[in-house]
Scaffold this motif. Structure first.
Motif, PDB file in Angstrom:
ATOM      1  N   ARG A   1      -3.203  -2.133 -14.003  1.00 23.47           N
ATOM      2  CA  ARG A   1      -3.146  -1.434 -12.706  1.00 23.47           C
ATOM      3  C   ARG A   1      -3.937  -2.918 -12.028  1.00 23.47           C
ATOM      4  N   SER A   2      -4.870  -3.340 -11.817  1.00 17.86           N
ATOM      5  CA  SER A   2      -5.404  -4.990 -11.615  1.00 17.86           C
ATOM      6  C   SER A   2      -4.855  -5.731 -11.423  1.00 17.86           C
ATOM      7  N   GLN A   3      -3.766  -6.256 -12.723  1.00 15.39           N
ATOM      8  CA  GLN A   3      -3.541  -7.286 -12.867  1.00 15.39           C
ATOM      9  C   GLN A   3      -2.194  -7.334 -12.164  1.00 15.39           C
TER      10      GLN A   3
ATOM     11  N   LYS B   1       0.624 -12.899   0.069  1.00 14.23           N
ATOM     12  CA  LYS B   1      -0.338 -13.832   0.200  1.00 14.23           C
ATOM     13  C   LYS B   1       1.294 -15.739   0.789  1.00 14.23           C
ATOM     14  N   LYS B   2       1.653 -15.669  -0.718  1.00 11.80           N
ATOM     15  CA  LYS B   2       2.291 -16.714  -0.655  1.00 11.80           C
ATOM     16  C   LYS B   2       3.584 -16.335  -0.268  1.00 11.80           C
TER      17      LYS B   2
ATOM     18  N   ILE C   1       0.597  -1.004  -0.178  1.00 13.94           N
ATOM     19  CA  ILE C   1      -0.052  -0.313   0.186  1.00 13.94           C
ATOM     20  C   ILE C   1       1.236   1.112   0.296  1.00 13.94           C
TER      21      ILE C   1
ATOM     22  N   ARG D   1      -1.931  -5.555  -9.634  1.00 14.17           N
ATOM     23  CA  ARG D   1      -2.376  -5.537  -7.789  1.00 14.17           C
ATOM     24  C   ARG D   1      -2.884  -7.301  -7.571  1.00 14.17           C
ATOM     25  N   PHE D   2      -3.159  -8.215  -8.486  1.00 10.87           N
ATOM     26  CA  PHE D   2      -3.262  -9.265  -8.350  1.00 10.87           C
ATOM     27  C   PHE D   2      -1.828 -10.281  -8.067  1.00 10.87           C
ATOM     28  N   TRP D   3      -0.530  -9.606  -8.783  1.00  6.59           N
ATOM     29  CA  TRP D   3       0.047 -10.387  -8.688  1.00  6.59           C
ATOM     30  C   TRP D   3       1.370 -10.121  -6.928  1.00  6.59           C
TER      31      TRP D   3
ATOM     32  N   TYR E   1      -7.356  -2.451 -16.120  1.00  7.11           N
ATOM     33  CA  TYR E   1      -7.090  -3.043 -16.542  1.00  7.11           C
ATOM     34  C   TYR E   1      -5.716  -4.238 -16.126  1.00  7.11           C
TER      35      TYR E   1
ATOM     36  N   ASP F   1      -0.065  -9.386  -4.567  1.00 13.38           N
ATOM     37  CA  ASP F   1      -1.395  -9.460  -3.466  1.00 13.38           C
ATOM     38  C   ASP F   1      -0.696 -11.088  -3.564  1.00 13.38           C
ATOM     39  N   TYR F   2      -0.912 -11.797  -4.485  1.00 12.10           N
ATOM     40  CA  TYR F   2      -0.793 -13.298  -4.484  1.00 12.10           C
ATOM     41  C   TYR F   2       1.052 -13.110  -4.048  1.00 12.10           C
TER      42      TYR F   2
ATOM     43  N   VAL G   1       4.567 -20.796 -10.542  1.00  8.22           N
ATOM     44  CA  VAL G   1       3.431 -19.946 -10.860  1.00  8.22           C
ATOM     45  C   VAL G   1       3.591 -18.114 -11.083  1.00  8.22           C
TER      46      VAL G   1
END
Lengths: 220, 220
Positions: free
Chosen positions: B93-95, B105-106, B71, B97-99, B91, B101-102, B135
């Motif tokens: 940006r969303s991708q 998390k991982k 953040i 943010r997805f990675w 779009y 976040d992944y 991944v």
């Protein structure tokens, strides 16, 4: 109403799907919803559109898949800026993202752990859940909504979880209202919004789902 | 160089602090760093500036605290847009943010579980860690950086973890290079950037820290 090509891979009781539906409603966007059979078998489209987690919600915008509910809500806000869900200033946005992240990390798991637990663990789970709620209540403070006067990003991320509180209250034998009166008032205010009212299922139905799920998992 | 009032509550080996330092370097921003004594006692300023998690990093911008490293990196990118770290389109940006976040998390948990484990659990941890890496390698694909041609948000979120891979490799008796050659090439490319090179500690020092930490935790 926009005529965008929006397809939501949905599941009626998922609070994460509800977030996306509330955000789309707030923006006045029409969309098609496809209910996934999470217990029977996920659709090929779901497996293909969310290869990493294979979870709902997926929002397909003009065929392009978006995953992870808070990220999808952020995308919707960037793509259709009016009315805004995130604050205008960078600092306000960072604060909203902090609380959305806190909710993602803590709230759903805390509420579900109450009805997932048995025996003495229920009391521990209840205490943990109420602790999370109290942190959120303090973040809300005296404000009408998390972002201030208007219903926004953090409210959308948080309110679907409230639909699950009733099940936790019944299994935990307590009320959120008694523990967190201000947060409880925020829930009632938010539930009155059309975007929320039309999306959140009857808490009794969520409760029935929880009872069924507990049986499936052998929790007695 | 901007003359902004930027104070980082820091800890030298924290990959989360490194993210913030790399982002600030990419933007050419000067800042003051205050090393926290995480084992001795956290500063009052840290406890006050991150009451929810009481963790580093905290970035204070003109005295206003920001928490949670991804953040904070997003905030830096919004506040000082040049050069951009996140893609220009919603779009993209969303991708990103997805990675991010992944990875949040991982990745760090997966790498640390290798050296936190003993006996047969090491093999399981190694397998899980390599799965996460694969991944990410697939997400990278043939691109130079996660965002494409230029070093950006996902690279900044991910690369500090690579400073910890050496410790996992030693305790797990394997190499990331043999398992994930493309990801390994991305690590080398990213490490050559000045912003990264000056922030990431020597992997041997991270290894020594891990050895010390294992002793503290009684892992043998």
């Amino acid at each position: 109403m926009s005529k965008e090509d929006l397809l939501l891979l949905d599941f009626w009781v998922s609070p994460f799907c509800m977030r996306v539906k509330i955000a789309l409603a707030e923006k006045g966007l029409d969309y098609e919803s496809k209910e996934e059979d999470l217990f029977g078998g996920k659709s090929e489209l779901l497996l293909k559109s969310n290869p990493v987690y294979q979870k709902v919600p997926v929002l397909l915008h003009n065929g392009k898949p978006l995953n992870e509910s808070a990220i999808i809500v952020g995308y919707i806000d960037e793509k259709w800026p009016s009315p805004p869900l995130l604050p205008a200033c960078a600092y306000g946005r960072s604060q909203a993202r902090f609380w959305a992240d806190y909710i993602d990390k803590k709230l759903f798991d805390a509420t579900c752990t109450v009805w997932r637990s048995t025996g003495e663990a229920v009391e521990v789970a209840k205490k943990d859940f109420i602790e999370v709620l109290k942190v959120l209540e303090e973040a809300l403070g005296e404000k009408t909504f998390f972002g201030g006067e208007t219903f926004g990003f953090v409210d959308i991320v948080a309110i679907p979880m409230a639909g699950w509180f009733y099940a936790s209250e019944k299994f935990g034998n307590f009320t959120v209202e008694a523990e967190c009166p201000k947060l409880s008032a925020w829930i009632k205010r938010s539930m009155q919004r059309e975007s929320v009212a039309k999306v959140l299922p009857d808490p009794e139905k969520v409760y029935d789902f929880v009872v069924m799920f507990r049986k499936m998992q052998g929790i007695e």
